[in-house]
Each structure stands twice: as structure tokens, then as C-alpha cells.
Design a protein around this motif. Structure first.
Motif, PDB file in Angstrom:
ATOM      1  N   SER A 186       0.942  -1.303  -0.076  1.00  0.00           N
ATOM      2  CA  SER A 186       0.075   0.004   0.042  1.00  0.00           C
ATOM      3  C   SER A 186       0.948   1.332  -0.181  1.00  0.00           C
ATOM      4  O   SER A 186       0.420   2.349  -0.358  1.00  0.00           O
ATOM      5  CB  SER A 186      -0.962  -0.001   1.060  1.00  0.00           C
ATOM      6  N   SER A 239     -11.247   5.628  -3.827  1.00  0.00           N
ATOM      7  CA  SER A 239     -10.750   4.330  -3.229  1.00  0.00           C
ATOM      8  C   SER A 239     -11.098   3.151  -4.153  1.00  0.00           C
ATOM      9  O   SER A 239     -10.367   2.266  -4.008  1.00  0.00           O
ATOM     10  CB  SER A 239     -11.721   4.092  -1.847  1.00  0.00           C
ATOM     11  N   GLY A 246      -4.578   3.996  -7.147  1.00  0.00           N
ATOM     12  CA  GLY A 246      -4.242   5.001  -6.058  1.00  0.00           C
ATOM     13  C   GLY A 246      -3.767   6.109  -6.419  1.00  0.00           C
ATOM     14  O   GLY A 246      -3.086   6.780  -5.534  1.00  0.00           O
ATOM     15  N   SER A 266      -7.191   9.632   4.137  1.00  0.00           N
ATOM     16  CA  SER A 266      -7.530   8.206   4.325  1.00  0.00           C
ATOM     17  C   SER A 266      -8.858   8.427   5.041  1.00  0.00           C
ATOM     18  O   SER A 266      -8.979   8.814   6.170  1.00  0.00           O
ATOM     19  CB  SER A 266      -6.459   7.539   5.249  1.00  0.00           C
ATOM     20  N   ARG A 308       0.451   7.097  -3.791  1.00  0.00           N
ATOM     21  CA  ARG A 308       0.641   6.297  -2.489  1.00  0.00           C
ATOM     22  C   ARG A 308       1.585   6.735  -1.306  1.00  0.00           C
ATOM     23  O   ARG A 308       1.160   6.740  -0.095  1.00  0.00           O
ATOM     24  CB  ARG A 308       0.924   4.689  -2.989  1.00  0.00           C
ATOM     25  N   PRO A 350      -4.228   3.486   3.494  1.00  0.00           N
ATOM     26  CA  PRO A 350      -4.157   4.275   2.078  1.00  0.00           C
ATOM     27  C   PRO A 350      -4.716   5.546   1.993  1.00  0.00           C
ATOM     28  O   PRO A 350      -6.096   5.733   2.830  1.00  0.00           O
ATOM     29  CB  PRO A 350      -4.646   3.252   1.315  1.00  0.00           C
ATOM     30  N   ASP A 364      -7.263   7.831   0.043  1.00  0.00           N
ATOM     31  CA  ASP A 364      -8.333   7.417  -0.816  1.00  0.00           C
ATOM     32  C   ASP A 364      -9.451   8.597  -1.124  1.00  0.00           C
ATOM     33  O   ASP A 364     -10.271   8.344  -2.022  1.00  0.00           O
ATOM     34  CB  ASP A 364      -9.099   6.187  -0.591  1.00  0.00           C
TER      35      ASP A 364
END
Ligand code: FRU
Length: 511
Positions: free
Chosen positions: A6, A373, A378, A404, A460, A483, A485
Motif C-alpha cells: 500500500s 478508493s 491509488g 485516508s 501512495r 491508504p 483515498d
């Protein structure tokens, strides 16, 4: 390699596993294949045991990992940074029947318990850069120094000879050597004690750069190792003239590549630098060999620095450390009559757009919120363009946040129209280190063009931001525990008659 972690960047290059630092030997071949070599420890997630890892690409985003290209001969020597050229005319004599022979020049660094001698060696490749044989006459330059490294070769057409720039790292000197054949090198001159000194000079590059509205110029750029007066690692550059043996800077001003790209005059360099800031994660940049001097030059840099590269959480969590910056176009321009400013912008990033996440040509003073997401990579590209500005309507700001949805961690940034631009990684909690600075800012100049632009890529665990098409740029890593998103991008306080347009794109997964 396993690229699913991730924190693993998806449009930035990172090694299949283990530890990477500087880009090395980069060149583009006659078929348009880009070759990237890199400082690589194949046996650990910290520095040491350096080899030249290798990857190739057709577009600088999709990479094919290749076999390790150059190996040390013993456990007490390392293959340090260097460069590569295509010896089209077989000046070296290594390539009797071909025009695609590649010669790499690297530093061989001896190491037992203490750093030892550093000498310059060459290796040649008859298969276009995939496998190399070391020259039997190595080393080709040896001055009996333990601080002598990072050779970068260029071809000087006017004098029909090869030139190499190499750092006498601890002396703040760049040595210039010439050669007819890549084997026999003669010392020609030194460029010494210019601009910021830091603790060490590393990874010099001497290249021809296109100058907007003028003839191409030579440019020397020098990476300053941690301990620079600004803190962290930076790159400084000098536009100038080069006659094949001597480089003369056009003036005594060191310019700082990447965020904090203001100018520092020599008279100021013992004083305070508090007014200058820099991003922390753009170091040891190199320009690709093989691009004519009147075309935009392409570079990549190591997106980390020696202060914390061996500590970041990607090692224990995912088994790799460090990525490269985005590939960038570079050219010189004259922004405000102040001289020569390096513009550095993402290389063909639009070719990597997949889905449009937001598009609004008249945002006004409002904010777009979006959830990415479901985007497999990503990785997101965003830009906000302001048009119709006048000197009296430089007001308001554009701000962005990546968050996140699980942990609430975020990376943020923004630009005051006509004023400062900033980024803030303090709200990500996966890494803590005294050198891991929270915030960076810079003051781009308003060139009177009626426009102001901020764009960037979040991938990321890395964010790169560009102001006004690359007149200022920044690279910063960050390490969230979950992560990111969600995204917001919006404008506040923008004057009437100024148009704000915003575009956000998902980026493809390069692996
Ligand atoms: C720059 C550098 C170079 C050296 C290499 C070793 O980051 O310190 O000077 O050649 O890394 O890995």
C-alpha cells in the motif's frame, strides 16, 4: 517484484525489492528505449553492497526490470554512481562492428571497515546496455582519493572529444577531464567552491539545456549532500558556457533546483538561509544521455535523502526502500529578468491518465470532494489553472488535501495566488524522524502572464507538486498507516473575473 504494497508507488519507479538510491547511467537508445540503472543493494533494505540495478522503458512510466547490469568483483568494493553513453563511432575501440555499443563509467569504492579509495572505472556493453564487461585497463582515473566520485560523461561535438565531470566530494570541487576514446583521460580544469557547499558535492551533471527564446546553454548541476545550509539535500545549478575544457558560470549565483528554487548569491552563503526552504526528497538527479542539446532534457532523481532513507517504513513493511521522482522535462527560461531559471515539469504525464475523476472549467470559490478508493493504482494527477489574472486580482488560494477514509491521515498543500506555495505531510503517522520535516514552502514569482497554475501527482507514498508548469517544483515522501483515498481541491477568495478550472485524473498502474 511485488508491487502491491500500500506504500508502493505505481507511476514512480521503485526497485523490485531491497534498497535503491541514485539513478545511474541513464540514456535513451536509437530505438527510443530508455535505460535506467540505479544504485542497488540486492541483499538488504539499507545502503551497502552497491550494484547497478537496471530497468528499461518505452515511455518512462512502464518499466521492465532487467538483470543487474554491473556487479562488484569482491565483497570489499562497491559499484557507486556514474553514467553511460552510446559510443556510436566506436571511439573506444570496444565495438568494431556496431554503432550501439554502450560505455558506462562508475566509481569503484573500496570499503572494509572504513571508506577506502574511490577510483573511476569503465565497463562496456555490446548488447545495447544489458550486460557489461569491465575494461581490463581499469581504473581509468585514479587520484589516490577517498572522496572522488560520480562521473557523468558528455560528448563535446565542437572539440570532438568526450568530457567527464566528477566530484571531489569533500573539497567542493568538480573536476573536468577529457578523452578521445573513453579510456585515456586528461585533467582539464576544476570548478570549485561555488554557491552552497553543504557537507559534500555529489553527482554532478554537465549538459546542454535549451533556453527559451535563446540558444542552448550549458548547465552544471551539483547535488549537495545532507548538511547543506538549508538542511536536508538539495540540488544547485549554474547556467554557463563550456568550451570543451572549462566551464564558466554566467554569474556567481547558485540556483536551487526544486522547491526553494530561489537564488543565493555567493556573498550570502555564509549568512542566514532562513528565507529559503527546500523539499527533502529530490536528490542525485541525473539527465539522460542521448537527447540533442536544443531539446528539453529529461531527468529523474532519487526521491529520498541520506538523512532517513534507511529508516522509512517501506523496508520492514514491504521489503523495498526508495523510489525515483517522476521523469521530468527540463529547460531554462528567464522568468523575471533575473537570469536563468530551470523549469522542470512531468514528462508526458497526460499519457498515463486513465479515468477522469473531476473536470470543471468554472469552479469559482468552491471545493470538489471526491472518493478515489476504487482507483486500482491509488495514483492521482490534479491541476488547477487560473486565467484572467491581473496584478490587482492576485488574491485567494487553491488548496488540496488527500485523506485516508479509514485513519483520517492526510497530506495537504496549497498555493496563494501570486504568493507562497506550501505542502504539509505532518498528518501522516507511519514514520517519525527528526529530519522528517513536516512542511515546506516556497515563493514562486508571478510573471505577469495572467495565469497561475498548481498541479501535482500523489502516488501512495509520494507527492510531487508543480507551480506554473514547473517553474517551481517539489518532491516529498509521506508514510500513512492506511491508504489515502479521498481528495478535496478547492479555491477560496479568488477575485471576480478570474476563471478557475480544475481537472483530476486517475493514473494507470505502471506495473
Ligand atoms: C549520492 C551518493 C554518491 C555515491 C552513491 C553511493 O547519493 O552518495 O555520491 O556514488 O550515493 O551509493
Amino acid at each position: 517484484g511485488n508491487y502491491t504494497g500500500s506504500l508502493r508507488p505505481q507511476v514512480h519507479f521503485s526497485p523490485p525489492q531491497q534498497f535503491m538510491n541514485d539513478p545511474n547511467g541513464m540514456f535513451v537508445d536509437a530505438n527510443g528505449t530508455w535505460h535506467l540503472y540505479y544504485q542497488y543493494n540486492p541483499t538488504g533494505t539499507v545502503a551497502g553492497n552497491q550494484h547497478w540495478g537496471h530497468a528499461t522503458s518505452r515511455d518512462l512510466y512502464h518499466w521492465e526490470n532487467q538483470k543487474i547490469a554491473i556487479f562488484p568483483d569482491s565483497s570489499t568494493s562497491y559499484i557507486y554512481s556514474g553514467s553511460a553513453v552510446v559510443d556510436v563511432n566506436n571511439t573506444s575501440g570496444f565495438f568494431p562492428d556496431q554503432d550501439n555499443g554502450v560505455v558506462a563509467m562508475y566509481t569503484l569504492a573500496y570499503y572494509t571497515t572504513e571508506p577506502g579509495l574511490q577510483v573511476q572505472e569503465i565497463a562496456y556493453s555490446k548488447d545495447g546496455g544489458y550486460t557489461f564487461e569491465k575494461y581490463s585497463g581499469n581504473p581509468v582515473i585514479d587520484i589516490n582519493s577517498t572522496q572522488f566520485r560520480d562521473p557523468k560523461i558528455l560528448w563535446h561535438a565542437e572539440t570532438q572529444h568526450w568530457v567527464v565531470v566528477v566530484a571531489y566530494a569533500a573539497d567542493f570541487v568538480i573536476g573536468i577531464y577529457t578523452s578521445p576514446n573513453l579510456r585515456d583521460w586528461t585533467h582539464a580544469s576544476n570548478f570549485s567552491h561555488h554557491g552552497l557547499l553543504g557537507r559534500q558535492y555529489e553527482c554532478p551533471n554537465l549538459v546542454q539545456m535549451p533556453m527559451q527564446g535563446g540558444d542552448p546553454m550549458y548547465m552544471l548541476w551539483i547535488s549537495i549532500n545532507p548538511g547543506a545550509p538549508l538542511g536536508g539535500s538539495i540540488t544547485q545549478y549554474f547556467p554557463g558556457t563550456f568550451n570543451g575544457t572549462h566551464f564558466e558560470a554566467v554569474d556567481q549565483v547558485a540556483r536551487i533546483a526544486d522547491f526553494g528554487k530561489g537564488s543565493v548569491s555567493l556573498t550570502e552563503y555564509s549568512g542566514s538561509f532562513a528565507w529559503l526552504t527546500s523539499d527533502a526528497d529530490n536528490y542525485a538527479g541525473q539527465l539522460f544521455y542521448g537527447i540533442p542539446g536544443d531539446q528539453k532534457q529529461v531527468s529523474m532523481a532519487w526521491a529520498s535523502n541520506w538523512q532517513y532513507c534507511q529508516l522509512v517504513p517501506t523496508g520492514p513493511q514491504e521489503g523495498w526502500r526508495s523510489s525515483m521522482s517522476l521523469p521530468r522535462y527540463n529547460y531554462l527560461t528567464n522568468l523575471t529578468g533575473s537570469g536563468y531559471d530551470l523549469v522542470s515539469a512531468p514528462f508526458n504525464i497526460a499519457s498515463q491518465f486513465t479515468q477522469e475523476l473531476a473536470f470543471n472549467t468554472s469552479l469559482g470559490n468552491s471545493t470538489i470532494l471526491l472518493d478515489y478508493s476504487s482507483l486500482p493504482s491509488g495514483a492521482v494527477y490534479f491541476e488547477a489553472n487560473l486565467t484572467g489574472l491581473t496584478a490587482s486580482t492576485l488574491a485567494g488560494s487553491v488548496n488540496f488535501t488527500f485523506t485516508s477514509s479509514i485513519s483520517g491521515e492526510s497530506v495537504r498543500g496549497g498555493t496563494f495566488i501570486g504568493g507562497d506555495t506550501w505542502i504539509d505531510r505532518s498528518r501522516t503517522y507511519g514514520f517519525d524522524n527528526p529530519f522528517f520535516t513536516d512542511k515546506f514552502s516556497v515563493s514562486p514569482v508571478y510573471g505577469g502572464k495572467g495565469t497561475w497554475t498548481i498541479s501535482g501527482v500523489v502516488d501512495r507514498s509520494i507527492l510531487e507538486v508543480f507551480v506554473n508548469g514547473g517553474e517551481q517544483s517539489a518532491t516529498t515522501t509521506f508514510f500513512p498507516t492506511r491508504p489515502l483515498d479521498q481528495m478535496s481541491i478547492g479555491a477560496v477568495g479568488i477575485a471576480q473575473n478570474v476563471t478557475v478550472s480544475v481537472a483530476v485524473w486517475g493514473l494507470g498502474d505502471a506495473w
